[in-house]
Design a protein around this motif. Sequence first.
Motif, PDB file in Angstrom:
ATOM      1  N   LYS A  88       0.826  -1.202   0.000  1.00  0.00           N
ATOM      2  CA  LYS A  88       0.000   0.000   0.000  1.00  0.00           C
ATOM      3  C   LYS A  88       0.866   1.259   0.000  1.00  0.00           C
ATOM      4  N   ALA A  89       2.029   1.169   0.662  1.00  0.00           N
ATOM      5  CA  ALA A  89       2.940   2.317   0.739  1.00  0.00           C
ATOM      6  C   ALA A  89       3.890   2.395  -0.444  1.00  0.00           C
TER       7      ALA A  89
ATOM      8  N   ILE B 125      -1.935  -6.270  20.690  1.00  0.00           N
ATOM      9  CA  ILE B 125      -1.000  -5.717  19.713  1.00  0.00           C
ATOM     10  C   ILE B 125      -1.786  -5.345  18.470  1.00  0.00           C
ATOM     11  N   HIS B 126      -1.580  -4.136  17.992  1.00  0.00           N
ATOM     12  CA  HIS B 126      -2.246  -3.688  16.770  1.00  0.00           C
ATOM     13  C   HIS B 126      -1.199  -3.412  15.703  1.00  0.00           C
ATOM     14  N   ILE B 127      -1.426  -3.964  14.524  1.00  0.00           N
ATOM     15  CA  ILE B 127      -0.570  -3.718  13.363  1.00  0.00           C
ATOM     16  C   ILE B 127      -1.413  -2.957  12.350  1.00  0.00           C
ATOM     17  N   ARG B 128      -1.007  -1.739  12.044  1.00  0.00           N
ATOM     18  CA  ARG B 128      -1.804  -0.900  11.137  1.00  0.00           C
ATOM     19  C   ARG B 128      -0.879   0.051  10.373  1.00  0.00           C
ATOM     20  N   SER B 129      -1.457   0.873   9.527  1.00  0.00           N
ATOM     21  CA  SER B 129      -0.669   1.877   8.807  1.00  0.00           C
ATOM     22  C   SER B 129      -0.090   2.882   9.791  1.00  0.00           C
TER      23      SER B 129
ATOM     24  N   PRO C 190       5.349   2.985   6.895  1.00  0.00           N
ATOM     25  CA  PRO C 190       4.244   2.149   6.395  1.00  0.00           C
ATOM     26  C   PRO C 190       3.571   1.279   7.454  1.00  0.00           C
ATOM     27  N   ILE C 191       4.353   0.772   8.427  1.00  0.00           N
ATOM     28  CA  ILE C 191       3.821  -0.178   9.402  1.00  0.00           C
ATOM     29  C   ILE C 191       3.936   0.401  10.808  1.00  0.00           C
TER      30      ILE C 191
ATOM     31  N   LYS D 222      13.114  -3.110   9.013  1.00  0.00           N
ATOM     32  CA  LYS D 222      13.200  -2.164  10.128  1.00  0.00           C
ATOM     33  C   LYS D 222      12.934  -0.719   9.706  1.00  0.00           C
ATOM     34  N   PRO D 223      13.450  -0.246   8.559  1.00  0.00           N
ATOM     35  CA  PRO D 223      13.211   1.159   8.181  1.00  0.00           C
ATOM     36  C   PRO D 223      11.746   1.510   7.950  1.00  0.00           C
ATOM     37  N   TYR D 224      10.895   0.506   7.838  1.00  0.00           N
ATOM     38  CA  TYR D 224       9.486   0.757   7.517  1.00  0.00           C
ATOM     39  C   TYR D 224       8.564   0.615   8.735  1.00  0.00           C
ATOM     40  N   ILE D 225       9.137   0.500   9.945  1.00  0.00           N
ATOM     41  CA  ILE D 225       8.340   0.178  11.129  1.00  0.00           C
ATOM     42  C   ILE D 225       8.375   1.286  12.175  1.00  0.00           C
ATOM     43  N   GLU D 226       7.212   1.627  12.693  1.00  0.00           N
ATOM     44  CA  GLU D 226       7.067   2.429  13.910  1.00  0.00           C
ATOM     45  C   GLU D 226       6.663   1.486  15.041  1.00  0.00           C
ATOM     46  N   LEU D 227       7.245   1.655  16.226  1.00  0.00           N
ATOM     47  CA  LEU D 227       6.910   0.801  17.366  1.00  0.00           C
ATOM     48  C   LEU D 227       6.606   1.652  18.580  1.00  0.00           C
TER      49      LEU D 227
END
Length: 276
Positions: free
Chosen positions: A83-84, A219-223, A228-229, A258-263
């Motif tokens: 999607k991204a 745990i929620h996985i969303r945009s 992107p994640i 890793k570069p595409y993830i927010e935690l």
Amino acid sequence: MKSPKELTLDKKILDRLEILADGQENYLPLITARMLLTDTELEAMQNYANSVSIKRLGYNDHGPVHMRTVAKNAIQMLTLLRKAGIQTSLETEEAGTFEDSMTAVILAGFMHDLGMTIGRQDHELFSISLALPVINRILTEALPGPENLIRRITIRSLAVEGIAGHMGSRRIHSVEAGIILVADGCDMTKGRARIPICLNTEPKVGDIHKYSANSIKEIHIRSGNIKPISIEVTMTSDVGFFQIEEVLIQKINCSPIKPYIELLAGVENEKKKQYL
């Protein structure tokens, strides 16, 4: 007989893939998932992996619910990357399609812990040995004929990388395998630790993993807002931070995605800490 939790996960997986299929009758990821969900040999191996993991070794769930959860998480993450506008490794290398990447991720998710039928040490390598006959059987049926040989080999190789790399102890290079690594780390809610906590009351080495996982509420996985994640973890007590910092972050740090993830993580009703 499948448990209610398994049946719920089956429906979620198929529903998501049907949306991606958008009416295509020959959509390979959906065909593959349907075959995996009705494969009696795979189901038997998943169930026995759980028996060994929980009853013999005292670990968390590593059976059919866990492997379905990882597959579901991986499908969701790969969909968010698409999607991204982030291409898979197969797409970037012009070695395959998004469908091929999704199929490999599904195969790896469903079979990454089959080696727990043998033991914990090097179980990812045992998983490969046990998964290969199933992978070959399913891909041969879903993609028959010599004209699909290269495609079968490509998908199989990528699935094996995902299985081999899901512990973070072996270097992986593809986006697809990186997704499996993180998807596995994201299955750490309290339900996964409930059974071993009930069965094992004597203190032992490794209990911190069970009690830490038992404090993870959801745990929620969303945009994400920037990336992107977005992975957002809510816990009932501070002991859950062990699971975040010693398991999930370690896996994210080893992952090509890793570069595409927010935690974000924190105790419920408190402000969450942003790690990435």
